[in-house]
Structures are given as C-alpha cells and as structure tokens.
Design a protein around this motif. Sequence first.
Motif, PDB file in Angstrom:
ATOM      1  N   PRO A  55       0.884  -1.197  -0.155  1.00  0.00           N
ATOM      2  CA  PRO A  55       0.026   0.051   0.010  1.00  0.00           C
ATOM      3  C   PRO A  55       0.876   1.172  -0.032  1.00  0.00           C
ATOM      4  O   PRO A  55       0.553   2.250  -0.473  1.00  0.00           O
ATOM      5  CB  PRO A  55      -0.801  -0.167   1.437  1.00  0.00           C
ATOM      6  CG  PRO A  55      -0.681  -1.458   1.810  1.00  0.00           C
ATOM      7  CD  PRO A  55       0.644  -2.086   1.178  1.00  0.00           C
ATOM      8  N   GLN A  85       3.711   1.830  -1.386  1.00  0.00           N
ATOM      9  CA  GLN A  85       4.113   2.018  -2.969  1.00  0.00           C
ATOM     10  C   GLN A  85       3.114   2.481  -3.709  1.00  0.00           C
ATOM     11  O   GLN A  85       3.222   3.583  -4.467  1.00  0.00           O
ATOM     12  CB  GLN A  85       4.787   0.654  -3.331  1.00  0.00           C
ATOM     13  CG  GLN A  85       5.089   0.665  -4.896  1.00  0.00           C
ATOM     14  CD  GLN A  85       6.466   1.068  -5.322  1.00  0.00           C
ATOM     15  OE1 GLN A  85       7.292   1.729  -4.260  1.00  0.00           O
ATOM     16  NE2 GLN A  85       6.615   1.756  -6.605  1.00  0.00           N
ATOM     17  N   MET A  86       1.834   1.695  -3.458  1.00  0.00           N
ATOM     18  CA  MET A  86       0.852   2.152  -4.458  1.00  0.00           C
ATOM     19  C   MET A  86       0.207   3.370  -4.037  1.00  0.00           C
ATOM     20  O   MET A  86      -0.276   4.170  -4.973  1.00  0.00           O
ATOM     21  CB  MET A  86      -0.173   0.988  -4.503  1.00  0.00           C
ATOM     22  CG  MET A  86       0.223  -0.025  -5.140  1.00  0.00           C
ATOM     23  SD  MET A  86       0.975   0.199  -6.863  1.00  0.00           S
ATOM     24  CE  MET A  86       1.935  -1.300  -7.301  1.00  0.00           C
ATOM     25  N   TYR A  87      -0.188   3.893  -2.961  1.00  0.00           N
ATOM     26  CA  TYR A  87      -0.981   5.016  -2.529  1.00  0.00           C
ATOM     27  C   TYR A  87      -0.201   6.026  -2.076  1.00  0.00           C
ATOM     28  O   TYR A  87      -0.583   7.022  -1.838  1.00  0.00           O
ATOM     29  CB  TYR A  87      -1.998   4.333  -1.386  1.00  0.00           C
ATOM     30  CG  TYR A  87      -2.791   3.301  -1.995  1.00  0.00           C
ATOM     31  CD1 TYR A  87      -3.613   3.650  -3.105  1.00  0.00           C
ATOM     32  CD2 TYR A  87      -2.791   2.024  -1.329  1.00  0.00           C
ATOM     33  CE1 TYR A  87      -4.529   2.588  -3.547  1.00  0.00           C
ATOM     34  CE2 TYR A  87      -3.736   1.112  -2.058  1.00  0.00           C
ATOM     35  CZ  TYR A  87      -4.439   1.396  -2.921  1.00  0.00           C
ATOM     36  OH  TYR A  87      -5.328   0.478  -3.713  1.00  0.00           O
ATOM     37  N   LEU A  88       1.198   5.822  -1.883  1.00  0.00           N
ATOM     38  CA  LEU A  88       2.015   7.019  -1.404  1.00  0.00           C
ATOM     39  C   LEU A  88       2.882   7.418  -2.320  1.00  0.00           C
ATOM     40  O   LEU A  88       3.173   8.532  -2.487  1.00  0.00           O
ATOM     41  CB  LEU A  88       2.645   6.548   0.084  1.00  0.00           C
ATOM     42  CG  LEU A  88       2.776   7.548   1.116  1.00  0.00           C
ATOM     43  CD1 LEU A  88       1.775   8.067   1.523  1.00  0.00           C
ATOM     44  CD2 LEU A  88       3.606   7.247   2.354  1.00  0.00           C
ATOM     45  N   PRO A 118       1.654   7.858  -6.356  1.00  0.00           N
ATOM     46  CA  PRO A 118       0.823   9.108  -6.885  1.00  0.00           C
ATOM     47  C   PRO A 118       1.869  10.257  -6.524  1.00  0.00           C
ATOM     48  O   PRO A 118       1.323  11.130  -7.331  1.00  0.00           O
ATOM     49  CB  PRO A 118      -0.266   8.718  -5.779  1.00  0.00           C
ATOM     50  CG  PRO A 118      -0.477   7.484  -5.466  1.00  0.00           C
ATOM     51  CD  PRO A 118       1.030   6.984  -5.403  1.00  0.00           C
ATOM     52  N   ASN A 119       2.676  10.274  -5.725  1.00  0.00           N
ATOM     53  CA  ASN A 119       3.460  11.431  -5.467  1.00  0.00           C
ATOM     54  C   ASN A 119       4.772  11.367  -6.379  1.00  0.00           C
ATOM     55  O   ASN A 119       5.690  12.233  -5.878  1.00  0.00           O
ATOM     56  CB  ASN A 119       3.638  11.853  -3.903  1.00  0.00           C
ATOM     57  CG  ASN A 119       2.392  11.955  -3.138  1.00  0.00           C
ATOM     58  OD1 ASN A 119       1.678  12.920  -3.412  1.00  0.00           O
ATOM     59  ND2 ASN A 119       2.312  11.190  -2.059  1.00  0.00           N
TER      60      ASN A 119
END
Lengths: 196, 229
Positions: free
Chosen positions: A58, A60-63, A66-67
Amino acid sequence: MTKLIIILLSAVFINNYVLSRFLGICPFLGVSKKLDSAAGMSIAVIFVMLMATAATYPIQMYLLVPNDLGYLQTIVFILVIAALVQLVEIVLKRFIPSLHKSLGVYLPLITTNCAVLGVTILNIDEGYTFVEAMVNSLGSGLGFFLAMVMFSGVRSTIEGSDIPKSFKGLPITLIAAAITSLSFLGFGGVVENLFG
Amino acid sequence: MNTLKNFTKGLIKENPVLVLVLGTCPTLATSTSVINALGMGAAATIVLLCSNIVISALRKVIPNTVRIPCYIVLIAGFVTMVQMLVKAFSPALDESLGIYLPLIVVNCIILGRAEMFANKNGVFDSAVDAVGMGAGFTLALFLMATLREIFGNGTFCGIEIPVLADNHISIMTMAPGGFFVFGLLIAAVNKFAKNKPKKKDFGCQGCPQAEVCGKAGCNNAVKEAAEND
C-alpha cells in the motif's frame, strides 16, 4: 484462482528464493545445521514476509507512486521492514510470550535478510495486485521453509561422512547446495504445463 | 606502508567473499557473466566507498545507540543514487542486475565495514579500506564469473572461445553452477592460503547482530571454516 495457484507453486518450486534466486543465502548456510532452528527461522521469515508485503505494497501504490516518489522505494522499504520487525518483536513479547520465545531470536536477523526486501521489491516489479502479492510472499516464504528444512537433512548426512580436508565446512555445504538446487531445476516448466 | 597494508588486506588476506564469506547472495546471483560481475562489483564498491567516508566522518556525531539505523539510511541513500546512475547511463546493466542492485542495501559487506572499520578509523583510512574491500569483492566476483562464463557459455566478456563455445556446460551459468563454483573456490582458498587471518578480524565479532546471531547459530559456517584449517 488458477493464476493464484500458479503464482504460489512457482514461488515455492521454480523460482525458489534460496535455490534459484540466491536470496537469503546467509541464513540458508548459517542456520540450516539443525532442523529446529531451520524450521524456527523459516517460520519467522514467512511471517515477516507476509507482514512486510502487507505494509509496503500500500505504501508503494498509494503513497510513493501518486506523489512521484518511486525512487525512494529502497530507502522507504528497508526502513519500514526494520521498524516492522521491531514492532512485531515488541508485540509478540508483550502478548504472546511463548511464540516470542521460539521466534524471538530470529527476528532481528531478518531485518537485513535480502529475501524479505527482495520479495517486497519483486512484488512491485512483477506488477502483482495486492492479493497476488500476498500469495507470492506466502509462496516465497514456503519455498524458503522447504529449502531450509530439506537442506538441514542433507547437512546432517554430510556431518558423518569422510570429506577431503580442504572441502570441510563451507565448501562441501555449497557443493551439497548445488546438488539440492539441481533437483529443483527439475520443476521448471511443470507448473505451466499442469494448468495449461 | 600502513596504507598499503590497509588496501591489500581486502584483496587477498581478508577477501570479503572468499575468506570472510560475506555478501554471498550477490556473488552467486550476478556472477553468471563477466560483465555483470564487474558491474555489480563497481556498484557495490562505489556504495561502500561513499558510505565508509560519510560514516567515518560522522562517527563522532552519530549516537552509539542508534548507529545501525543511521548507517542503513545512509547506505540506502547511496544505493538509490547508484541505482539512478546505472539506470541513466547503462540501462542494459540495470536490466541484467535487476533486483540485486537495490539489494546492495542489505549486503553484509557494506554494513560490516561500517561497523568494523569506518566507525573506528579516520576518513582517509576508511576510504582506503573501502577501495580495498571493494576491489576484493570485485576480484572474487570476476574469478567466479570467468569460470562460469567460460565453461557455461563458452565465452569471455561475450567473446567466443573456439572449442568451448560448441561444448559448453549450460548448468554452470544456472543456479547449481553458482553454488558449485563458489564451493570449489573456497576449497581452493582453504588449500592454498598460508597465513590465515586471525579469527577476531572477521565474522561475528564485528557483526552488528553478533549476539543474536550467535544464538541462532548463524556464525557456524564461518567458524567451522576457520576451525577446520
């Protein structure tokens, strides 16, 4: 479902972490002398691999993605794994002392085990979904378990045999690992053919 | 003189791979071809040099109790830099080293040198030590890769060798060949090494996790090798 089974079986047999990807060689050579410690170490590895994947995927994918911070992957993952291992140790010590007693010694060793960092990075590189990543981690851990337990049997046989002087200790262990790894080569292609 | 000694000890007497048996994972994994081995050796040497210099410069600033996490963050930072450089300048090498490039972070040689040498010695000495150890690592990788590539693929650095190219033993470049060649090389070192390094110079005493590790029996392989000589 079939895909999950293929991922699991190939992580255990074909892409075995120790015997074909060369990850986690240090514990493989160091802790495989006795069956008890080999099993204890591998169970701790399975546990940490699952936890580490559940935590890093999570992130990697959500933090990071996206940034646009993908390049921080290595630093973030190793820190998360190190913190996680510490946390698991504290929680186990407080709530499940019996489990801590049997796995506790192996936990700090795992922080710098390349198999754990390896599995988290490979899960991202292979583009798995979260469920696939968890299954892959489980398979990798089971593969590690299988290799450790099998090899501890091989090593106990070596102990009693007559070995040339310069091969004593590590060299003969590595030659035995070569033969064990040879047997795992036989699994190549089996899984794909099994599920067509 | 002392500087020279510092440098050469990493090459032969305390070779990190063949004598201290550290960093086995990348050694086995990236020694399938000479080019890969040299690339891995160079990448690890650069990381080792940078981390040794910075850690020894900061050795009085970093509090003793949190030194390991500090070292890991520093090393991870340098690894990320090297990773980006390799990606930019040699995408082919990045492709073939794959996962083993980020895994330099957990290479025990680097953390081991930080703990054993850089946090006790000056910047210059630490840099020399890093270059020596890096060269020793590269040398060991080069030796293994030469054997594996020549016999397994019949080539050397991609150049075909007349007779062997038609009669190559492909298993040498696969996983079992790695274990096999590594075993043979360590046996050869055991056979020919005259001056054994003193036991306290390497292995678990210098390892950050010595205490825990000793309990788990992690040092047995190294200890055994030393005892049997």
